[in-house]
Design an enzyme around this catalytic site. Sequence first.
Site, PDB file in Angstrom:
ATOM      1  N   SER A 130      -9.297  -9.104  16.918  1.00  0.00           N
ATOM      2  CA  SER A 130     -10.813  -9.815  17.043  1.00  0.00           C
ATOM      3  C   SER A 130     -11.204 -11.056  15.980  1.00  0.00           C
ATOM      4  CB  SER A 130     -11.894  -8.553  16.897  1.00  0.00           C
ATOM      5  OG  SER A 130     -13.078  -9.083  16.887  1.00  0.00           O
ATOM      6  N   LYS A 184     -10.026  -1.258  19.824  1.00  0.00           N
ATOM      7  CA  LYS A 184     -10.422  -2.641  19.910  1.00  0.00           C
ATOM      8  C   LYS A 184     -11.695  -2.733  21.098  1.00  0.00           C
ATOM      9  CE  LYS A 184     -11.436  -6.941  20.343  1.00  0.00           C
ATOM     10  NZ  LYS A 184     -10.927  -8.119  20.939  1.00  0.00           N
ATOM     11  N   HIS A 187     -14.633  -1.464  19.621  1.00  0.00           N
ATOM     12  CA  HIS A 187     -15.245  -2.653  18.665  1.00  0.00           C
ATOM     13  C   HIS A 187     -15.995  -3.478  19.649  1.00  0.00           C
ATOM     14  CE1 HIS A 187     -14.933  -6.856  17.506  1.00  0.00           C
ATOM     15  NE2 HIS A 187     -15.038  -6.400  16.478  1.00  0.00           N
ATOM     16  N   ASN A 188     -15.530  -3.853  20.820  1.00  0.00           N
ATOM     17  CA  ASN A 188     -16.032  -4.680  21.381  1.00  0.00           C
ATOM     18  C   ASN A 188     -17.547  -4.020  22.031  1.00  0.00           C
ATOM     19  OD1 ASN A 188     -14.112  -6.340  21.185  1.00  0.00           O
ATOM     20  ND2 ASN A 188     -14.034  -6.812  23.398  1.00  0.00           N
ATOM     21  N   GLU A 191     -19.945  -4.352  19.424  1.00  0.00           N
ATOM     22  CA  GLU A 191     -20.238  -5.853  19.351  1.00  0.00           C
ATOM     23  C   GLU A 191     -21.335  -5.931  20.469  1.00  0.00           C
ATOM     24  OE1 GLU A 191     -16.954  -8.425  19.825  1.00  0.00           O
ATOM     25  OE2 GLU A 191     -18.040  -9.451  21.354  1.00  0.00           O
TER      26      GLU A 191
HETATM   27  N1  LIG Z   1     -10.843 -15.890  23.635  1.00  0.00           N
HETATM   28  C1  LIG Z   1     -11.263 -14.808  22.777  1.00  0.00           C
HETATM   29  O1  LIG Z   1     -12.260 -15.164  21.750  1.00  0.00           O
HETATM   30  C2  LIG Z   1     -10.624 -13.657  22.529  1.00  0.00           C
HETATM   31  C3  LIG Z   1      -9.454 -13.230  23.800  1.00  0.00           C
HETATM   32  N2  LIG Z   1      -8.592 -12.207  23.448  1.00  0.00           N
HETATM   33  C4  LIG Z   1      -7.828 -11.819  24.478  1.00  0.00           C
HETATM   34  O2  LIG Z   1      -6.708 -12.450  24.222  1.00  0.00           O
HETATM   35  C5  LIG Z   1      -5.841 -12.965  25.571  1.00  0.00           C
HETATM   36  C6  LIG Z   1      -5.709 -14.481  25.451  1.00  0.00           C
HETATM   37  O3  LIG Z   1      -6.993 -15.106  25.577  1.00  0.00           O
HETATM   38  P1  LIG Z   1      -7.217 -16.666  25.686  1.00  0.00           P
HETATM   39  O4  LIG Z   1      -6.367 -17.298  24.525  1.00  0.00           O
HETATM   40  O5  LIG Z   1      -8.674 -16.750  25.405  1.00  0.00           O
HETATM   41  O6  LIG Z   1      -6.593 -16.943  27.025  1.00  0.00           O
HETATM   42  P2  LIG Z   1      -7.103 -16.675  28.499  1.00  0.00           P
HETATM   43  O7  LIG Z   1      -7.545 -15.100  28.605  1.00  0.00           O
HETATM   44  O8  LIG Z   1      -7.864 -17.771  29.206  1.00  0.00           O
HETATM   45  O9  LIG Z   1      -5.722 -16.719  29.303  1.00  0.00           O
HETATM   46  C7  LIG Z   1      -4.661 -17.820  29.373  1.00  0.00           C
HETATM   47  C8  LIG Z   1      -3.395 -17.631  29.244  1.00  0.00           C
HETATM   48  O10 LIG Z   1      -2.688 -16.643  29.950  1.00  0.00           O
HETATM   49  C9  LIG Z   1      -1.886 -17.405  30.535  1.00  0.00           C
HETATM   50  N3  LIG Z   1      -1.314 -16.929  31.722  1.00  0.00           N
HETATM   51  C10 LIG Z   1      -2.430 -16.429  32.926  1.00  0.00           C
HETATM   52  N4  LIG Z   1      -1.993 -15.868  33.910  1.00  0.00           N
HETATM   53  C11 LIG Z   1      -0.655 -15.802  33.605  1.00  0.00           C
HETATM   54  C12 LIG Z   1       0.547 -15.262  34.441  1.00  0.00           C
HETATM   55  N5  LIG Z   1       0.330 -14.812  35.708  1.00  0.00           N
HETATM   56  N6  LIG Z   1       1.778 -15.368  33.928  1.00  0.00           N
HETATM   57  C13 LIG Z   1       1.839 -15.996  32.620  1.00  0.00           C
HETATM   58  N7  LIG Z   1       1.125 -16.441  31.840  1.00  0.00           N
HETATM   59  C14 LIG Z   1      -0.422 -16.275  32.288  1.00  0.00           C
HETATM   60  C15 LIG Z   1      -2.157 -18.864  30.707  1.00  0.00           C
HETATM   61  O11 LIG Z   1      -0.978 -19.506  30.833  1.00  0.00           O
HETATM   62  P3  LIG Z   1      -1.055 -21.137  31.858  1.00  0.00           P
HETATM   63  O12 LIG Z   1      -1.285 -22.063  30.549  1.00  0.00           O
HETATM   64  O13 LIG Z   1       0.084 -21.380  32.267  1.00  0.00           O
HETATM   65  O14 LIG Z   1      -2.204 -20.911  32.850  1.00  0.00           O
HETATM   66  C16 LIG Z   1      -2.816 -18.882  29.265  1.00  0.00           C
HETATM   67  O15 LIG Z   1      -1.557 -18.893  28.279  1.00  0.00           O
HETATM   68  C17 LIG Z   1      -6.908 -12.285  26.623  1.00  0.00           C
HETATM   69  O16 LIG Z   1      -6.298 -11.111  26.977  1.00  0.00           O
HETATM   70  C18 LIG Z   1      -8.055 -12.282  25.737  1.00  0.00           C
HETATM   71  O17 LIG Z   1      -9.072 -11.139  26.575  1.00  0.00           O
HETATM   72  C19 LIG Z   1      -9.071 -11.321  22.517  1.00  0.00           C
HETATM   73  C20 LIG Z   1      -9.712 -11.781  21.464  1.00  0.00           C
HETATM   74  C21 LIG Z   1     -10.860 -12.717  21.408  1.00  0.00           C
HETATM   75  O1  LIG Z   2     -12.865  -9.447  22.216  1.00  0.00           O
HETATM   76  C1  LIG Z   2     -13.633 -10.436  21.794  1.00  0.00           C
HETATM   77  C2  LIG Z   2     -14.176 -10.481  20.384  1.00  0.00           C
HETATM   78  O2  LIG Z   2     -13.722  -9.373  19.701  1.00  0.00           O
HETATM   79  C3  LIG Z   2     -14.132 -11.438  22.902  1.00  0.00           C
HETATM   80  O3  LIG Z   2     -14.964 -12.163  22.307  1.00  0.00           O
HETATM   81  C4  LIG Z   2     -14.820 -10.556  23.820  1.00  0.00           C
HETATM   82  O4  LIG Z   2     -13.888 -10.531  24.954  1.00  0.00           O
HETATM   83  C5  LIG Z   2     -16.108 -10.929  24.369  1.00  0.00           C
HETATM   84  O5  LIG Z   2     -16.621 -10.091  25.332  1.00  0.00           O
HETATM   85  P1  LIG Z   2     -17.653 -10.508  26.385  1.00  0.00           P
HETATM   86  O6  LIG Z   2     -17.048 -12.026  27.085  1.00  0.00           O
HETATM   87  O7  LIG Z   2     -17.639  -9.571  27.456  1.00  0.00           O
HETATM   88  O8  LIG Z   2     -19.001 -10.758  25.955  1.00  0.00           O
END
Ligand SMILES: NC(=O)C1=CN([C@@H]2O[C@H](COP(=O)(O)OP(=O)(O)OC[C@H]3O[C@@H](n4cnc5c(N)ncnc54)[C@H](OP(=O)(O)O)[C@@H]3O)[C@@H](O)[C@H]2O)C=CC1
Ligand SMILES: O=C(CO)[C@H](O)[C@H](O)COP(=O)(O)O
Length: 478
Positions: A130, A184, A187-188, A191
């Site tokens: 997070s 986690k 946590h969410n 949140e």
């Molecule tokens: N964004 C946030 O604030 C937070 C996110 N997370 C979690 O972290 C993870 C990554 O989040 P985030 O960085 O936002 O990215 P996204 O959730 O937007 O995912 C994009 C990434 O996933 C890859 N991808 C999608 N489908 C496939 C597939 N079938 N095979 C291989 N690669 C694939 C993409 O590759 P390509 O570039 O090739 O499309 C890209 O690298 C998620 O699970 C999310 O829930 C956790 C905490 C906070």
């Molecule tokens: O994991 C997180 C932070 O800890 C992301 O910010 C979270 O996925 C946000 O959730 P939502 O889009 O459902 O509001």
Amino acid sequence: MARQAQIGVTGLAVMGRNLARNFARHGHTVAVHNRTATRTRELVAEFGHEGDFVPAESARDFVAALERPRRLVIMVKAGAPTDAVIDEFAPLLEPGDMIMDGGNAHFEDTRRREAALRERGLHFVGCGISGGEEGALLGPSIMPGGSAESYRALGPLLESISAKVDGEPCCAHIGPDGAGHFVKMVHNGIEYADMQLIAESYDLLRRVAGYAPDRIADIFRKWNTGRLDSYLIEITAEVLAHNDAATGGPFVDIVADRAEQKGTGRWTVQTALDLGVPVSGIAEAVFARSLSGHNELRAAARELPGPERPELHPDDAARFTENVEQALYASKIVAYAQGWHLIQAGSKEYGWDIDRASVAAIWRGGCIIRARFLDEIRAAYGGERAPVTLLADPGFAEALRAAQNAWRHVVATATELGVPAPGFSAALAYYDALRAGRLPASLVQGLRDYFGAHTYERTDRDGSFHTLWGDDRGERPA
Ligand SMILES: NC(=O)C1=CN([C@@H]2O[C@H](COP(=O)(O)OP(=O)(O)OC[C@H]3O[C@@H](n4cnc5c(N)ncnc54)[C@H](OP(=O)(O)O)[C@@H]3O)[C@@H](O)[C@H]2O)C=CC1
Ligand SMILES: O=C(CO)[C@H](O)[C@H](O)COP(=O)(O)O
């Protein structure tokens, strides 16, 4: 021989890219890979100077770049994409290697994946992370599950890149298999509840006290210097003070009032229902987001009658603001108490032995709900005898006692003036239900026995009983 990396990150969108940079900035050699290779190239072109990156464009090259036992971090979309990536990489790994999933996976998926990979001699670590994009780069809160053995190998690297509070890393081994992702998820859920309570506070200050967003921003800024000190209160002040560039008006007035959700709050409530844990604050927050998106329902109800709205006198508005602070703090204690209850129930159900003080400790920095009062939660669970509920901890019980009149006044005022405050109301109802000597659940039991012979227990004798409602109303042991 080619350069060997201590750790590899595949999935280089916002989170993965910044985690990889964080590892590199801490002196670790990091192999980087993404399904679409342009992301890998862009990362190295833009940030290659920050540390030692080993770019790989194929899964085979990526795995070959890792020193043994291999430590591979997946940061891709949760769900099917995570399974696809595991299926791609697992055949290339050897017994003892570790796959860490840092995405927001459902803990049941993590349990399934961990069991399947364990069969193949691989460690699978479901790890909650997070802190969003900035946290991933500057120090997130990290919640790894998986085996103790995998933590011995991964823990030092994760601790090095995590946030630090008073010199302590915001990273600790949570427990086996899905424990990290479970925590986690909670946590969410918290949140969601926290944000809903903040949103209700804003709404009341705007619609009841009559304050403009910039004034409310000042109030939140002040609150952030006291016991409510937290990241979410801090950024609330920022968002409320922001003016829209296009219109010059408050940003909060130009944003559509439909809150979205990716699913972790909903999972928290679904899991709580399965485990029989009342997380009403989180549930109300999920429902409030859901309600906000029902445009058709809202349009159909817009002209329905509500109460007259009297203006508050400025002196009353100032007092009301103080009451809202009390109500917010009290309701926040309830939301966290419910979250910790769920952690306790999950830990028991799955045999995880989660240290609840440690969860509070690693949420003090890096994560979205980081807050000063997590120190107190840590202390509450770190003592000789953990409280049955956080509400019963002497410090929190005193805060709840002090908030009584204010909390009830805010809920009553919101109800009287027709301003929805489901988070505040649910928190107060939970508090009152827990402290009630008798609950009307006895009548529910009576009704169930009447229509369905579902039986009931008595207060004065052991055993189950049924009343012959359709006959002479005599009572029989069940
Ligand atoms: N964004 C946030 O604030 C937070 C996110 N997370 C979690 O972290 C993870 C990554 O989040 P985030 O960085 O936002 O990215 P996204 O959730 O937007 O995912 C994009 C990434 O996933 C890859 N991808 C999608 N489908 C496939 C597939 N079938 N095979 C291989 N690669 C694939 C993409 O590759 P390509 O570039 O090739 O499309 C890209 O690298 C998620 O699970 C999310 O829930 C956790 C905490 C906070
Ligand atoms: O994991 C997180 C932070 O800890 C992301 O910010 C979270 O996925 C946000 O959730 P939502 O889009 O459902 O509001």
